[in-house]
Structures are given as structure tokens and as C-alpha cells.
Design a protein around this motif. Structure first.
Motif, PDB file in Angstrom:
ATOM      1  N   MET A   1      44.484 -14.230  -4.656  1.00  0.00           N
ATOM      2  CA  MET A   1      44.514 -13.025  -3.690  1.00  0.00           C
ATOM      3  C   MET A   1      44.511 -11.756  -4.653  1.00  0.00           C
ATOM      4  O   MET A   1      43.642 -10.839  -4.389  1.00  0.00           O
ATOM      5  CB  MET A   1      45.857 -12.808  -3.000  1.00  0.00           C
ATOM      6  CG  MET A   1      45.830 -13.856  -1.846  1.00  0.00           C
ATOM      7  SD  MET A   1      47.476 -13.677  -0.859  1.00  0.00           S
ATOM      8  CE  MET A   1      46.945 -12.225   0.080  1.00  0.00           C
ATOM      9  N   ALA A   2      45.085 -11.835  -5.745  1.00  0.00           N
ATOM     10  CA  ALA A   2      44.948 -10.777  -6.703  1.00  0.00           C
ATOM     11  C   ALA A   2      43.655 -10.420  -7.254  1.00  0.00           C
ATOM     12  O   ALA A   2      42.692  -9.475  -7.239  1.00  0.00           O
ATOM     13  CB  ALA A   2      45.760 -10.608  -7.831  1.00  0.00           C
ATOM     14  N   GLY A   3      42.892 -11.572  -7.647  1.00  0.00           N
ATOM     15  CA  GLY A   3      41.563 -11.701  -8.107  1.00  0.00           C
ATOM     16  C   GLY A   3      40.610 -11.221  -6.994  1.00  0.00           C
ATOM     17  O   GLY A   3      39.762 -10.332  -7.254  1.00  0.00           O
ATOM     18  N   VAL A   4      40.931 -11.785  -5.783  1.00  0.00           N
ATOM     19  CA  VAL A   4      39.884 -11.246  -4.794  1.00  0.00           C
ATOM     20  C   VAL A   4      39.781  -9.775  -4.274  1.00  0.00           C
ATOM     21  O   VAL A   4      39.016  -9.105  -4.259  1.00  0.00           O
ATOM     22  CB  VAL A   4      40.443 -12.192  -3.346  1.00  0.00           C
ATOM     23  CG1 VAL A   4      39.693 -11.381  -2.151  1.00  0.00           C
ATOM     24  CG2 VAL A   4      40.034 -13.444  -3.660  1.00  0.00           C
ATOM     25  N   THR A   5      41.198  -9.174  -4.414  1.00  0.00           N
ATOM     26  CA  THR A   5      41.481  -7.761  -4.343  1.00  0.00           C
ATOM     27  C   THR A   5      40.660  -6.938  -5.349  1.00  0.00           C
ATOM     28  O   THR A   5      39.934  -5.949  -5.012  1.00  0.00           O
ATOM     29  CB  THR A   5      42.943  -7.471  -4.329  1.00  0.00           C
ATOM     30  OG1 THR A   5      43.511  -8.238  -3.200  1.00  0.00           O
ATOM     31  CG2 THR A   5      43.094  -5.926  -3.778  1.00  0.00           C
ATOM     32  N   LEU A   6      41.055  -7.393  -6.385  1.00  0.00           N
ATOM     33  CA  LEU A   6      40.216  -6.872  -7.698  1.00  0.00           C
ATOM     34  C   LEU A   6      38.767  -6.863  -7.361  1.00  0.00           C
ATOM     35  O   LEU A   6      37.957  -5.615  -7.755  1.00  0.00           O
ATOM     36  CB  LEU A   6      40.579  -7.409  -8.817  1.00  0.00           C
ATOM     37  CG  LEU A   6      40.323  -6.518 -10.262  1.00  0.00           C
ATOM     38  CD1 LEU A   6      41.051  -5.560 -10.461  1.00  0.00           C
ATOM     39  CD2 LEU A   6      40.493  -7.576 -11.558  1.00  0.00           C
ATOM     40  N   VAL A   7      38.178  -7.792  -7.106  1.00  0.00           N
ATOM     41  CA  VAL A   7      36.612  -8.019  -7.065  1.00  0.00           C
ATOM     42  C   VAL A   7      36.166  -7.153  -5.725  1.00  0.00           C
ATOM     43  O   VAL A   7      35.179  -6.441  -5.879  1.00  0.00           O
ATOM     44  CB  VAL A   7      36.025  -9.538  -6.962  1.00  0.00           C
ATOM     45  CG1 VAL A   7      34.510  -9.583  -6.574  1.00  0.00           C
ATOM     46  CG2 VAL A   7      36.402  -9.967  -8.228  1.00  0.00           C
ATOM     47  N   GLY A   8      37.009  -7.255  -4.767  1.00  0.00           N
ATOM     48  CA  GLY A   8      36.629  -6.846  -3.415  1.00  0.00           C
ATOM     49  C   GLY A   8      36.628  -5.027  -3.530  1.00  0.00           C
ATOM     50  O   GLY A   8      35.979  -4.507  -2.816  1.00  0.00           O
ATOM     51  N   LEU A   9      37.009  -4.604  -4.580  1.00  0.00           N
ATOM     52  CA  LEU A   9      37.202  -3.116  -4.717  1.00  0.00           C
ATOM     53  C   LEU A   9      35.824  -2.559  -5.207  1.00  0.00           C
ATOM     54  O   LEU A   9      35.359  -1.454  -4.985  1.00  0.00           O
ATOM     55  CB  LEU A   9      38.193  -2.581  -5.664  1.00  0.00           C
ATOM     56  CG  LEU A   9      39.493  -2.681  -5.329  1.00  0.00           C
ATOM     57  CD1 LEU A   9      40.519  -2.402  -6.131  1.00  0.00           C
ATOM     58  CD2 LEU A   9      40.088  -1.803  -3.642  1.00  0.00           C
ATOM     59  N   GLY A  10      35.121  -3.489  -5.464  1.00  0.00           N
ATOM     60  CA  GLY A  10      33.785  -3.104  -6.205  1.00  0.00           C
ATOM     61  C   GLY A  10      32.635  -3.250  -5.207  1.00  0.00           C
ATOM     62  O   GLY A  10      32.970  -3.409  -3.923  1.00  0.00           O
ATOM     63  N   THR A  11      31.588  -3.125  -5.309  1.00  0.00           N
ATOM     64  CA  THR A  11      30.273  -3.258  -4.402  1.00  0.00           C
ATOM     65  C   THR A  11      29.427  -4.693  -4.881  1.00  0.00           C
ATOM     66  O   THR A  11      29.452  -5.315  -5.932  1.00  0.00           O
ATOM     67  CB  THR A  11      29.356  -2.054  -4.728  1.00  0.00           C
ATOM     68  OG1 THR A  11      28.902  -2.144  -5.828  1.00  0.00           O
ATOM     69  CG2 THR A  11      30.139  -0.693  -3.915  1.00  0.00           C
ATOM     70  N   PRO A  12      28.828  -5.216  -3.864  1.00  0.00           N
ATOM     71  CA  PRO A  12      28.089  -6.276  -4.141  1.00  0.00           C
ATOM     72  C   PRO A  12      27.174  -6.440  -4.976  1.00  0.00           C
ATOM     73  O   PRO A  12      27.173  -7.545  -5.931  1.00  0.00           O
ATOM     74  CB  PRO A  12      27.369  -6.822  -2.726  1.00  0.00           C
ATOM     75  CG  PRO A  12      28.005  -5.523  -1.809  1.00  0.00           C
ATOM     76  CD  PRO A  12      28.562  -4.717  -2.581  1.00  0.00           C
ATOM     77  N   HIS A  13      26.467  -5.105  -5.490  1.00  0.00           N
ATOM     78  CA  HIS A  13      25.476  -5.185  -6.588  1.00  0.00           C
ATOM     79  C   HIS A  13      26.225  -4.698  -7.993  1.00  0.00           C
ATOM     80  O   HIS A  13      26.588  -3.461  -7.995  1.00  0.00           O
ATOM     81  CB  HIS A  13      24.240  -4.709  -6.215  1.00  0.00           C
ATOM     82  CG  HIS A  13      23.488  -5.171  -5.343  1.00  0.00           C
ATOM     83  ND1 HIS A  13      22.600  -6.274  -5.780  1.00  0.00           N
ATOM     84  CD2 HIS A  13      23.240  -4.872  -4.022  1.00  0.00           C
ATOM     85  CE1 HIS A  13      21.998  -6.605  -4.684  1.00  0.00           C
ATOM     86  NE2 HIS A  13      22.611  -6.031  -3.522  1.00  0.00           N
ATOM     87  N   ALA A  14      26.300  -5.423  -9.028  1.00  0.00           N
ATOM     88  CA  ALA A  14      26.948  -4.849 -10.105  1.00  0.00           C
ATOM     89  C   ALA A  14      26.337  -3.898 -10.732  1.00  0.00           C
ATOM     90  O   ALA A  14      27.074  -2.854 -11.410  1.00  0.00           O
ATOM     91  CB  ALA A  14      27.150  -5.969 -11.243  1.00  0.00           C
ATOM     92  N   GLY A  15      24.957  -3.431 -10.650  1.00  0.00           N
ATOM     93  CA  GLY A  15      24.453  -2.427 -11.159  1.00  0.00           C
ATOM     94  C   GLY A  15      24.642  -1.043 -10.341  1.00  0.00           C
ATOM     95  O   GLY A  15      24.384  -0.014 -11.192  1.00  0.00           O
ATOM     96  N   GLU A  16      25.124  -0.932  -9.156  1.00  0.00           N
ATOM     97  CA  GLU A  16      25.528   0.248  -8.524  1.00  0.00           C
ATOM     98  C   GLU A  16      26.863   0.724  -9.097  1.00  0.00           C
ATOM     99  O   GLU A  16      27.601   0.079  -9.603  1.00  0.00           O
ATOM    100  CB  GLU A  16      25.528  -0.150  -7.130  1.00  0.00           C
ATOM    101  CG  GLU A  16      24.372  -0.582  -6.403  1.00  0.00           C
ATOM    102  CD  GLU A  16      24.655  -0.431  -4.828  1.00  0.00           C
ATOM    103  OE1 GLU A  16      25.559  -0.203  -4.482  1.00  0.00           O
ATOM    104  OE2 GLU A  16      23.830  -1.578  -4.264  1.00  0.00           O
TER     105      GLU A  16
END
Lengths: 121, 132
Positions: free
Chosen positions: B115-130
Motif C-alpha cells: 500500500m505504501a508503494g502504491v501510494t508513492l507511485v500513485g502520487l505521480g503521473t502515468p508518463h515519467a517524462g511529465e
């Protein structure tokens, strides 16, 4: 022993399927038309992509191995253990698909991988 | 990232997570109730597929595969994989609730880590370049 063998089949075929699928779908581009006619055209187009067909074959192999696995192991073990592919996929997505993987995603993937490992204990 | 794409991404991520978790539950239930023992023979797999619970599980897993393919058409694999990994937590919960599986403290600890990992990634956007 049987469970671990099935798990190895699942992980190998899942990694291959996800990489092929991601590569081919990126080549196709973002999907905008979700009407039935648009989806039909999309499926016809995608059915001709060799990498996508191969990815479906890999997913089928993974699926049948999973069917056998849930008969000999707990669902709460089988599902997370099969996510052992996540770390390999993140590394290969960076190396093969040339995706930009920033620190946040590496950290998130590492936490997920750690969690998956704990779940499988 | 525009609001429409953000909404679409979250909706598809939810479909991917739910169809996978309930598909696995239905499949497992069917495999343990009337599907027969799986052997090296392909006939044992064919027999199992015609169990109603297994069939329903397969329908949900096909939905999972298609929705994941759609999501991958605009979002990076390194975003999709960790975000949809929340499904592993849901699978553990369904296994406990419906299949009576014992979830050890180590497995619950794993759940929190995921859940911590998911939350961390979910705070970002789908495209890493953005930009974030």
C-alpha cells in the motif's frame, strides 16, 4: 516443489507477455475510440500484431500454470508470489523499452516488491 | 496531464484492479469446488474451464487483460504495474474472507508495504517524462 516450478513458469511468461504487450501498445498509440465499431476495428488491427499474439500465448501459459497453482497453494500466496516479476519487469522496462524510471517509481516498485516478498513468507 | 486523461487513467486502473481480484477469487473457488484435479493432460484443463465459477473467473480475467492493454496504450508500464499492484492486497483480503485462508502477520506487513508503494507511485503521473 510443484508450486515453485509452476511459479517459475508464471513469472517467466508474465515478464515476456508484459514487455511485448507494452511495446506493441505504445507502437499503436493512445486509444480514443471506445464505441463498439471502434473497438472492433481496434481488435482486428491488434490481432495482426505478431508481438501481441505472442504476448497472448505467454499470458495463456501463465494462466494455465496459475490455474494449477491455486489448487496446490493459497490464493494469498499464489497471487503475490507471482508478482515477483515486478522487479524484473521494472528493470527490463528501463533497459529494453527505454522508459524513464524516476526515483519515486524505483522506490515505489521496491516497496511493492518488499511487500510481495513479505506476503509470500 | 489534463483532467480527462487523469480521470480515464484512474477509472481504468480501478477496473484492472477489481476485475483481477474478483476474477482470481472466482477462479480459485471453482478450481477447489468441482473443477477436478489438474494433471498434465490438457483434458483436465478443458474440464476445469467448464466449471461455472472458473468460467466466470475467466470472463473477469479477460476484462482485466483488455482494460490493462487499454491502460498501457497511454501509461508507462512502470506506472501501471505498481499502481495495479493494489490488487495483491485485495486478493489477500478476499482469500481471507471467502476462502478462509490464514493471513500471517508477515503477510499483513507485506500488505502495508505494498500500500505504501502504491501510494508513492500513485502520487505521480502515468508518463515519467511529465512534470510533477
Amino acid at each position: 516443489m510443484k508450486a515453485w516450478l509452476l511459479l517459475a513458469v508464471i513469472i517467466t511468461s508474465t515478464v515476456t507477455a508484459d514487455l511485448l504487450q507494452s511495446h506493441e501498445m505504445k507502437q499503436h498509440g493512445e486509444i480514443h475510440d471506445f464505441r463498439p465499431s471502434g473497438l472492433r476495428r481496434l481488435l482486428i488491427t491488434l490481432a495482426r500484431k505478431r508481438n501481441l499474439i505472442l504476448s497472448v500465448v505467454c499470458m495463456a501459459a501463465s494462466f494455465f500454470a496459475f490455474m494449477a497453482l491455486v489448487q496446490v497453494a493459497d490464493l494469498s500466496f499464489a497471487v503475490p508470489a507471482s508478482a515477483g516479476s515486478l522487479v524484473i519487469e521494472t528493470i527490463l522496462a528501463r533497459l529494453i523499452l527505454k522508459e524513464q524510471v524516476n526515483a519515486r517509481r524505483w522506490m515505489g516498485a521496491a516497496l511493492v516488491a518488499g511487500g510481495v516478498w513479505c506476503l509470500s513468507l | 496531464m489534463n483532467p480527462r486523461l487523469r480521470w480515464k487513467t484512474r477509472a481504468f486502473a480501478a477496473i484492472v484492479i477489481l476485475s483481477n481480484a474478483f476474477g482470481n477469487l472466482s477462479l480459485t473457488w471453482g478450481m477447489r469446488h468441482g473443477a477436478g484435479e489438474i494433471t498434465a493432460s490438457p483434458l483436465s484443463f478443458i474440464h476445469a474451464v467448464f466449471n461455472p465459477w472458473v468460467s466466470f473467473g475467466i470472463v473477469l480475467l479477460v476484462l482485466w487483460m483488455l482494460s490493462k492493454m487499454f491502460l498501457l496504450s497511454w501509461a508507462d508500464l512502470t506506472y501501471v504495474l505498481p499502481v495495479t499492484a493494489f490488487g495483491y492486497v485485495l486478493n489477500a483480503m478476499l482469500g481471507r474472507l471467502f476462502l478462509g485462508e490464514m493471513i500471517t502477520p508477515a503477510r499483513w506487513a507485506g500488505t502495508l508495504l505494498i500500500m505504501a508503494g502504491v501510494t508513492l507511485v500513485g502520487l505521480g503521473t502515468p508518463h515519467a517524462g511529465e512534470s510533477r
